[in-house]
Motif scaffolding. Sequence first.
Motif, PDB file in Angstrom:
ATOM      1  N   SER A 169       0.830  -1.202   0.000  1.00 45.97           N
ATOM      2  CA  SER A 169       0.000   0.000   0.000  1.00 45.97           C
ATOM      3  C   SER A 169       0.863   1.250   0.000  1.00 45.97           C
ATOM      4  N   ILE A 170       0.511   2.206  -0.836  1.00 48.51           N
ATOM      5  CA  ILE A 170       1.110   3.547  -0.830  1.00 48.51           C
ATOM      6  C   ILE A 170       0.018   4.525  -0.440  1.00 48.51           C
ATOM      7  N   ILE A 171       0.324   5.385   0.525  1.00 47.67           N
ATOM      8  CA  ILE A 171      -0.659   6.373   0.989  1.00 47.67           C
ATOM      9  C   ILE A 171      -0.022   7.753   0.909  1.00 47.67           C
ATOM     10  N   ASN A 172      -0.660   8.648   0.188  1.00 46.30           N
ATOM     11  CA  ASN A 172      -0.166  10.003  -0.001  1.00 46.30           C
ATOM     12  C   ASN A 172      -1.036  10.991   0.768  1.00 46.30           C
ATOM     13  N   VAL A 173      -0.407  11.831   1.567  1.00 46.86           N
ATOM     14  CA  VAL A 173      -1.154  12.832   2.328  1.00 46.86           C
ATOM     15  C   VAL A 173      -1.273  14.098   1.477  1.00 46.86           C
ATOM     16  N   THR A 174      -2.481  14.380   1.039  1.00 48.84           N
ATOM     17  CA  THR A 174      -2.761  15.597   0.290  1.00 48.84           C
ATOM     18  C   THR A 174      -3.424  16.592   1.258  1.00 48.84           C
ATOM     19  N   SER A 175      -4.455  17.301   0.889  1.00 47.11           N
ATOM     20  CA  SER A 175      -5.046  18.313   1.766  1.00 47.11           C
ATOM     21  C   SER A 175      -6.420  18.713   1.253  1.00 47.11           C
ATOM     22  N   VAL A 176      -7.249  19.202   2.163  1.00 52.83           N
ATOM     23  CA  VAL A 176      -8.517  19.790   1.744  1.00 52.83           C
ATOM     24  C   VAL A 176      -8.283  20.923   0.760  1.00 52.83           C
ATOM     25  N   ASN A 177      -7.098  21.565   0.857  1.00 49.42           N
ATOM     26  CA  ASN A 177      -6.790  22.672  -0.045  1.00 49.42           C
ATOM     27  C   ASN A 177      -6.600  22.220  -1.486  1.00 49.42           C
ATOM     28  N   SER A 178      -6.382  20.933  -1.693  1.00 54.92           N
ATOM     29  CA  SER A 178      -6.334  20.398  -3.048  1.00 54.92           C
ATOM     30  C   SER A 178      -7.677  20.560  -3.738  1.00 54.92           C
ATOM     31  N   TYR A 179      -8.749  20.574  -2.953  1.00 57.12           N
ATOM     32  CA  TYR A 179     -10.108  20.592  -3.490  1.00 57.12           C
ATOM     33  C   TYR A 179     -10.747  21.975  -3.446  1.00 57.12           C
ATOM     34  N   LYS A 180     -10.457  22.745  -2.383  1.00 57.33           N
ATOM     35  CA  LYS A 180     -11.126  24.034  -2.246  1.00 57.33           C
ATOM     36  C   LYS A 180     -10.209  25.221  -2.517  1.00 57.33           C
ATOM     37  N   VAL A 213      -2.871   2.356  -4.171  1.00 55.82           N
ATOM     38  CA  VAL A 213      -2.392   3.724  -3.957  1.00 55.82           C
ATOM     39  C   VAL A 213      -3.594   4.596  -3.633  1.00 55.82           C
ATOM     40  N   ASN A 214      -3.601   5.169  -2.447  1.00 60.86           N
ATOM     41  CA  ASN A 214      -4.711   6.007  -2.000  1.00 60.86           C
ATOM     42  C   ASN A 214      -4.181   7.268  -1.305  1.00 60.86           C
ATOM     43  N   GLY A 215      -5.089   8.140  -0.943  1.00 61.61           N
ATOM     44  CA  GLY A 215      -4.695   9.381  -0.295  1.00 61.61           C
ATOM     45  C   GLY A 215      -5.599   9.748   0.862  1.00 61.61           C
ATOM     46  N   VAL A 216      -5.112  10.681   1.660  1.00 61.68           N
ATOM     47  CA  VAL A 216      -5.883  11.269   2.754  1.00 61.68           C
ATOM     48  C   VAL A 216      -5.752  12.784   2.626  1.00 61.68           C
ATOM     49  N   ALA A 217      -6.879  13.488   2.717  1.00 59.92           N
ATOM     50  CA  ALA A 217      -6.891  14.945   2.536  1.00 59.92           C
ATOM     51  C   ALA A 217      -7.380  15.621   3.814  1.00 59.92           C
ATOM     52  N   PRO A 218      -6.505  15.800   4.795  1.00 58.94           N
ATOM     53  CA  PRO A 218      -6.938  16.400   6.064  1.00 58.94           C
ATOM     54  C   PRO A 218      -7.374  17.849   5.891  1.00 58.94           C
ATOM     55  N   GLY A 219      -8.207  18.280   6.807  1.00 58.49           N
ATOM     56  CA  GLY A 219      -8.574  19.684   6.919  1.00 58.49           C
ATOM     57  C   GLY A 219      -7.671  20.364   7.919  1.00 58.49           C
ATOM     58  N   PRO A 220      -8.195  21.274   8.743  1.00 58.70           N
ATOM     59  CA  PRO A 220      -7.356  22.001   9.707  1.00 58.70           C
ATOM     60  C   PRO A 220      -6.977  21.111  10.891  1.00 58.70           C
ATOM     61  N   HIS A 274     -11.379  11.964   3.607  1.00 66.80           N
ATOM     62  CA  HIS A 274     -11.467  13.395   3.936  1.00 66.80           C
ATOM     63  C   HIS A 274     -11.752  13.668   5.420  1.00 66.80           C
ATOM     64  N   PRO A 275     -10.787  13.460   6.299  1.00 64.14           N
ATOM     65  CA  PRO A 275     -10.980  13.870   7.702  1.00 64.14           C
ATOM     66  C   PRO A 275     -10.743  15.374   7.837  1.00 64.14           C
ATOM     67  N   ASN A 276     -11.754  16.169   7.541  1.00 65.99           N
ATOM     68  CA  ASN A 276     -11.536  17.622   7.416  1.00 65.99           C
ATOM     69  C   ASN A 276     -12.490  18.464   8.264  1.00 65.99           C
ATOM     70  N   GLY A 277     -13.193  17.850   9.196  1.00 67.47           N
ATOM     71  CA  GLY A 277     -14.060  18.636  10.065  1.00 67.47           C
ATOM     72  C   GLY A 277     -15.401  18.998   9.466  1.00 67.47           C
ATOM     73  N   GLY A 278     -15.753  18.381   8.340  1.00 66.87           N
ATOM     74  CA  GLY A 278     -17.081  18.586   7.777  1.00 66.87           C
ATOM     75  C   GLY A 278     -17.141  19.405   6.520  1.00 66.87           C
ATOM     76  N   LYS A 279     -15.999  19.819   5.971  1.00 68.99           N
ATOM     77  CA  LYS A 279     -16.005  20.583   4.722  1.00 68.99           C
ATOM     78  C   LYS A 279     -16.402  19.668   3.574  1.00 68.99           C
ATOM     79  N   ILE A 280     -17.467  20.013   2.849  1.00 64.18           N
ATOM     80  CA  ILE A 280     -17.908  19.211   1.728  1.00 64.18           C
ATOM     81  C   ILE A 280     -17.108  19.593   0.484  1.00 64.18           C
ATOM     82  N   VAL A 281     -16.439  18.607  -0.097  1.00 67.82           N
ATOM     83  CA  VAL A 281     -15.617  18.868  -1.268  1.00 67.82           C
ATOM     84  C   VAL A 281     -16.018  17.942  -2.395  1.00 67.82           C
ATOM     85  N   GLY A 282     -15.730  18.350  -3.627  1.00 66.74           N
ATOM     86  CA  GLY A 282     -16.039  17.537  -4.786  1.00 66.74           C
ATOM     87  C   GLY A 282     -14.926  16.559  -5.074  1.00 66.74           C
ATOM     88  N   GLY A 283     -15.159  15.664  -6.002  1.00 66.61           N
ATOM     89  CA  GLY A 283     -14.199  14.638  -6.361  1.00 66.61           C
ATOM     90  C   GLY A 283     -13.031  15.169  -7.136  1.00 66.61           C
TER      91      GLY A 283
END
Length: 283
Positions: A169-180, A213-220, A274-283
């Motif tokens: 498994s490869i896991i890449n940490v991206t961000s909520v900022n990738s989406y918003k 290969v997957n990712g995680v996009a944290p919020g604040p 998307h563990p981001n505190g509730g921010k709704i983001v698109g794909g």
Amino acid sequence: MSAEQIPAQHQDRDPGRESEMTPRPDYEPRYPGSGRLKDKVAIITGGDSGIGRATAVLFAREGANVAIVYLDETSDAAETQAAVEREGGKALLIRGDVRSKDFCFEAVRRTVEKFGKLDILVNDAGHQEEDEDIRGISEEQLKKTFETNIFSYFYMTQAALDHLKEGASIINVTSVNSYKGNPALIDYSSTKGAITAFTRSMATNLADKKIRVNGVAPGPIWTPFIPMSFPPDKVKDFGKSSPLGRPGQPNEVAPSLLFLACEDASYMTGQVLHPNGGKIVGG
């Protein structure tokens, strides 16, 4: 932790130090382990603090041995090593700069030499600087942000692929900022968008090898990034704008990485959580 509990603070050192934050981030796992990573070997860049530390400790609780790659935060790395060992795992500290391709290959080589194999790669190392005017982003800053945040993900993946086998498994940490997006973190957000595209591309590239290969996009999330990147008045209000009204803790993100690392996610690849505190983001 509520947003009101964060006092104004700032760190002048880059990277920031978790040991100097008030209050300290919560990285301790919140539930007993169940052996989901028994006998697995993981390498985590940026594993000395923040999300990387919480992930390293949780992986150890679930039975993994962990290589922790860090730049120069020696005391933070030592604390993470001790926490991993308290959980019964073995920890290898590897100090160096992931902007160097040679170092990334050396880090993987040392991990395999120490533990005999590699099952999980977590790309988490990152850099950000606040600048609300794109004209203020220097060439030096732009290079540092891209080389740390996306070049290193390429280098580590290139090095790891010589050792990853079916089921890895490869896991890449991206961000909520990738989406918003983020008007004050333009270069950082751009690299996070690149990470999301990199994750999807590598997932399709490696599907026939059965490497996920997957990712995680944290919020604040309350990590050393925050007091290092922002002025004291912004730190004091950090996380208040999220739908849940508070910043997240590293141990609220680490379970997403555990899920993607273990067999629970055996039918998931090319996805982002998307563990981001509730921010709704698109794909």
